[in-house]
Structure formats: C-alpha cells, structure tokens
Design a protein around this motif. Structure first.
Motif, short mmCIF file in Angstrom:
data_model
loop_
_atom_site.label_atom_id
_atom_site.label_comp_id
_atom_site.label_asym_id
_atom_site.label_seq_id
_atom_site.Cartn_x
_atom_site.Cartn_y
_atom_site.Cartn_z
N UNK A 119 0.83 -1.20 0.00
CA UNK A 119 0.00 0.00 0.00
C UNK A 119 0.87 1.26 0.00
N UNK A 120 1.98 1.20 0.76
CA UNK A 120 2.91 2.33 0.75
C UNK A 120 3.48 2.53 -0.65
N UNK A 121 3.85 1.44 -1.31
CA UNK A 121 4.40 1.55 -2.66
C UNK A 121 3.36 2.06 -3.65
N UNK A 122 2.12 1.60 -3.49
CA UNK A 122 1.04 2.08 -4.35
C UNK A 122 0.85 3.59 -4.18
N UNK A 123 0.82 4.04 -2.92
CA UNK A 123 0.63 5.46 -2.66
C UNK A 123 1.84 6.28 -3.09
N UNK A 124 3.02 5.68 -3.07
CA UNK A 124 4.20 6.37 -3.59
C UNK A 124 4.04 6.64 -5.08
N UNK A 125 3.56 5.64 -5.83
CA UNK A 125 3.36 5.82 -7.27
C UNK A 125 2.28 6.87 -7.53
N UNK A 126 1.17 6.77 -6.80
CA UNK A 126 0.10 7.76 -6.97
C UNK A 126 0.60 9.15 -6.60
N UNK A 127 1.34 9.24 -5.50
CA UNK A 127 1.87 10.52 -5.07
C UNK A 127 2.81 11.13 -6.10
N UNK A 128 3.55 10.30 -6.81
CA UNK A 128 4.47 10.80 -7.83
C UNK A 128 3.73 11.45 -8.99
N UNK A 129 2.46 11.12 -9.17
CA UNK A 129 1.65 11.74 -10.21
C UNK A 129 0.96 13.00 -9.71
N UNK A 130 0.95 13.21 -8.41
CA UNK A 130 0.27 14.31 -7.72
C UNK A 130 -1.24 14.14 -7.68
N UNK A 131 -1.74 13.00 -8.13
CA UNK A 131 -3.17 12.76 -8.01
C UNK A 131 -3.54 12.59 -6.53
N UNK A 132 -4.64 13.19 -6.08
CA UNK A 132 -5.03 13.07 -4.68
C UNK A 132 -5.69 11.72 -4.41
N UNK A 133 -5.57 11.25 -3.18
CA UNK A 133 -6.23 10.01 -2.80
C UNK A 133 -7.42 10.33 -1.90
N UNK A 134 -8.47 9.50 -1.91
CA UNK A 134 -9.61 9.73 -1.02
C UNK A 134 -9.23 9.41 0.43
N UNK A 135 -10.03 9.90 1.35
CA UNK A 135 -9.76 9.67 2.77
C UNK A 135 -9.81 8.19 3.13
N UNK A 136 -10.51 7.39 2.34
CA UNK A 136 -10.59 5.96 2.62
C UNK A 136 -9.25 5.26 2.46
N UNK A 137 -8.29 5.88 1.75
CA UNK A 137 -6.98 5.27 1.54
C UNK A 137 -5.92 5.84 2.49
#
Length: 374
Positions: A119-137
């Motif tokens: 999950x940390x790695x997934x959020x690292x990839x998403x964060x690198x795009x600057x796309x926001x994540x929902x509060x559920x994540x």
C-alpha cells in the motif's frame, strides 16, 4: 510551435523571499510538533500562511513568464514547461516519504505500523503523479490527499491554478481580471470572518470542507499575483530584500489573535496579510534592486533550494513529530536543539536533491521534451 522558449531574467529578490518563506515553513512545522494540535498555542503561529505567499509569487511569476508568449506556444507547451519545472521534485518527495514512512510509527501515527508495504508503494506511485487520494486510503490518520508527503497538497492546487490560467484567465482583460480577483477576495473574506476556524489552516484532504479551504487559499493569492504582474505598479525602496524579509518573518511569526470565542480577530489579521500585505511585499521585491554580489548569490541560493526544501522536508517532520509525541516532550532546550538539526538537515538534503537530482533531471527533460523541435 515548440515548447522551448528562452528563460527570462529572474526577479532575484523574489527568489530570495521564496527561500525565506520556505525556511519559515520548516521552523513552523518543527514548533508545531510541540503544540499537540492546538492552533491557539502554536509557536511561529502563522507560518502556514507561507503557502499563500507562495501562491502570490507563483501567480506573479507565471504571468511574467508566459503572458507575452502565447503566440509562440500552445496550452500543451505551457503544461509541459510547468511539468518539467515542478514534477521531478514531486516524484522525489513521494519517494522520500515512502522510504521514511516506517520510521514514523507510535502513538503519534498509530496506523503506520499496520500499513502493508504494497500500500505504501502504491501510494508512492500515486503521489508521484500528484493525483489526490480519497480519505478511505489514508495510512496516517490525518486524512491527507498525499499522506507520504503532506505539503504536496499545495502543488495540487497550484496545478489547478495553472490550468485555470492557461485555459481561461490568461484571456481576461485587465478589468475582467480585477473582477475575478475581487470575487476571489470576497470568498476569502467570507471564509475567514464568518467561517468555522478564523484561519486558513487546511486544504490537504479530499473532502468538501478541505477542498473549500484549498480553493479559497489558491484563487485570490495566485490571481492577485497575476494581476500585480500585469499592473506593473512596483514599489522601489533601498535594501528591499532586507525589509521584505523582516516583514515576512514577523507576519509569519506573530501569535494567534483572539481565542476560540473571537475567531474573527485572527481571521481579520490573516485577511490583511494575504489580501494586502503579501502583494505589497511582492511589489516591493519586484521593484527592488540588488547591488551587493553577496546578497545576489544568497538570494539565488535561497531561491534554488526553496522548492526542493518545501516539497521534501515533511517526511522528516513526521519522524520528528512522532519522536516528540511518543516521548511526551515539551519545547525545551534539548528537543529544540534536535529541531534545529531537523531544519539544517532539511536544508542540506534539499541542496543535495537539487544538485544531484532535480537540476540534472530538468536539464535532461528540457532536451528531450522542450527542445526536441526547437
């Protein structure tokens, strides 16, 4: 058309002031660790307004850099130039946040220990795009849209402001831009004087309340900066960098005004600062001159590291905050000395990121993306 355009001369004082504000952000975040989440007792209480100052600067610089270039580039050219300038350090901030994530556990962030690596790695990839994540994540407990690198929320809104500028607002006449900035100012007045907080703290979560704060914080400052650049009514004073730095540090350091029963008092102060004083400082900085070579080099250094230090320091702040909270430390000489080490370490690391990663990557991207058809 092509994406390559010659770089314009920088406003050296504005570069330096951006660095001063970045250092104030780190100092505020260090002190915030001792406040226990109580905004009424936080030291360097208004340091978070540095973000709103950044927005004024960004609007000014974008207008200065691109207002007269739209006959030479397309919207996509503009987006590519902004991505080349900003995105490499967004990626670095996300990677640093992932590498340091598991050092932040304990009572301060109880969700950290139970977060799986995938999950940390997934959020690292998403964060690198600057796309926001929902509060559920969320993986920390603060409902951040970028939980590995909190300050990235302001870059998210900066990108939105850039898109608004490129698609619509760059075409506004001066009168239309004045009206837009006035309406954005009214939104800020309404929120600060009649809203639930009496301050501009927030903007980092993907929910209605936080999105309102984020748009309130970006719309007036960014486009007030655009308007200021177009008006070109600058203020010429001697030693502009010195006086602007003093004003900026004082405004960001003042204690909160009023208490929980008089929220409007602090809201009024922040209105004066963001609506009037920040544009005034930018006008003074843009109109000032630097004659001392040492001051010029210092401003360049501050400007160069301002963005890297802002976008990479917070994972270290998470660790420092966890250490303070987990050990129930107060703001004494020992913890403050460690906090000073955090500030110095963040600056040194930012300089390393700048020289070893950001500048080489941007130069490579310029050759591959911007100069390909030049």
């Amino acid at each position: 058309m092509n994406s390559y355009l010659p770089t314009k001369t920088h406003y050296a004082i504005l570069d330096g002031l951006r660095g001063v504000a970045s250092v104030m952000v780190i100092c505020m975040h260090v002190c915030e660790a001792f406040a226990g989440g109580n905004r009424f007792v936080m030291f360097i209480n208004h340091g978070y307004l540095a973000v709103d100052f950044f927005f004024v600067l960004s609007g000014f610089v974008v207008a200065y850099s691109y207002d007269d270039r739209w006959g030479k580039m397309t919207q996509w050219d503009f987006y590519k130039r902004r991505l080349v300038r900003l995105q490499p350090m967004v990626v670095m901030g996300s990677v640093v946040g992932a590498v340091l994530f598991y050092f932040q556990g304990g009572a301060a962030f109880p969700l950290v220990a139970g977060t799986p690596v995938w999950k940390v790695l997934l959020l690292m990839v998403i964060g690198a795009t600057l796309l926001p994540i929902p509060t559920s994540m969320d993986i920390r407990g603060w409902d951040e849209m970028h939980p590995l690198d909190g300050p990235a929320w302001s870059l998210f809104f900066e990108y939105i402001a850039n898109i608004l500028y490129a698609t619509v607002i760059r075409r506004f006449s001066l009168a239309a831009l004045r009206i837009f900035v006035f309406l954005a100012g009214c939104l800020m007045v309404g929120y600060l004087l009649f809203g639930p907080q009496g301050d501009l703290i927030g903007g980092w979560a993907l929910n209605g309340k936080q999105l309102l704060i984020g748009f309130t914080r970006v719309l007036y400052p960014f486009f007030a900066g655009v308007l200021l650049c177009r008006l070109r009514q600058f203020i010429h004073i001697k030693a502009a960098f010195f006086w602007c730095s003093i004003l900026l540090v004082v405004m960001l350091s003042l204690p909160r005004f009023g208490d929980e029963h008089h929220l409007w008092m602090n809201g009024l102060y922040e209105l004066i600062v963001v609506i009037f004083l920040f544009p005034l400082i930018v006008a003074m900085g843009a109109g000032g001159q630097i004659t001392n070579p040492r001051v010029a080099r210092f401003c360049k250094f501050l400007g160069d590291i301002s963005y890297p230090v802002y976008i990479t320091h917070y994972p270290i702040i998470y660790i420092f905050t966890a250490w303070v909270v987990n050990n129930k430390l107060s703001m004494g000489p020992g913890p403050l000395l460690v906090g000073l080490g955090v500030v110095i370490g963040s600056l040194l690391l930012a300089y390393a990121y700048l020289k070893l990663y950001d500048e080489p990557v941007r130069e490579w991207l310029k050759r591959k993306v911007l100069m390909k058809n030049a």
